[in-house]
Design a protein around this motif. Structure first.
Motif, PDB file in Angstrom:
ATOM      1  N   ARG A 119       0.849  -1.192   0.000  1.00 39.91           N
ATOM      2  CA  ARG A 119       0.000   0.000   0.000  1.00 39.91           C
ATOM      3  C   ARG A 119       0.884   1.242   0.000  1.00 39.91           C
ATOM      4  NH1 ARG A 119      -4.052   1.043   3.974  1.00 39.91           N
ATOM      5  NH2 ARG A 119      -5.120   2.091   2.279  1.00 39.91           N
ATOM      6  N   ARG A 167      -7.334  -0.678  -0.032  1.00 42.49           N
ATOM      7  CA  ARG A 167      -7.254  -1.269   1.313  1.00 42.49           C
ATOM      8  C   ARG A 167      -7.084  -2.782   1.265  1.00 42.49           C
ATOM      9  NH1 ARG A 167     -12.027   2.286   3.484  1.00 42.49           N
ATOM     10  NH2 ARG A 167     -10.846   4.138   4.019  1.00 42.49           N
ATOM     11  N   VAL A 219      -5.554  -5.319  -0.443  1.00 44.80           N
ATOM     12  CA  VAL A 219      -4.489  -5.573  -1.424  1.00 44.80           C
ATOM     13  C   VAL A 219      -4.641  -6.949  -2.064  1.00 44.80           C
ATOM     14  CG1 VAL A 219      -1.989  -5.858  -1.682  1.00 44.80           C
ATOM     15  CG2 VAL A 219      -2.898  -3.992  -0.304  1.00 44.80           C
TER      16      VAL A 219
END
Length: 118
Positions: free
Chosen positions: A7, A100, A102
């Motif tokens: 992220r 969010r 992944v």
């Protein structure tokens, strides 16, 4: 071939890998200099239509994956995939996303496609 997905909000790790943002939109709240990007590969991101349809609904992920892999065969995306593959075969590549979830993201589909040689 070394490919990882992270992220954009995680701390930058000095691992020597190329850092490539693979989202179509710039992540909210992140300054460009904070990401330490080597490339922003917008042409590899899912189309706006596909991203909107998917809406990160887990029950749609497999169909999203199928449609996205089809999109990655378009000429511009295929050329960008070849470039990304060269990076991954060298020092490795970290695919960055603001998503969010992944594990059920376009970035993960892209990483799997790189590893599989798709």
């Amino acid at each position: 071939m070394r490919v990882q997905v992270r992220r954009v909000y995680e701390d930058v790790e000095p691992d020597g890998e190329a850092r490539v943002l693979v989202d179509r939109l710039w992540p909210r709240g992140i300054a460009k200099e904070h990401l330490h990007l080597d490339r922003w590969a917008k042409e590899l991101a899912p189309s706006t239509e596909l991203r909107t349809w998917y809406g990160h609904r887990p029950e749609r992920f497999e169909e999203f994956r199928r449609r996205y892999l089809t999109e990655l065969k378009a000429p511009a995306a295929a050329e960008a995939m070849r470039e990304l593959r060269r990076l991954a075969e060298g020092a490795g590549v970290t695919l960055l996303t603001a998503t969010r979830d992944v594990d059920r993201s376009g970035a993960q589909v892209l990483a799997d496609a790189l590893r599989d040689g798709s």
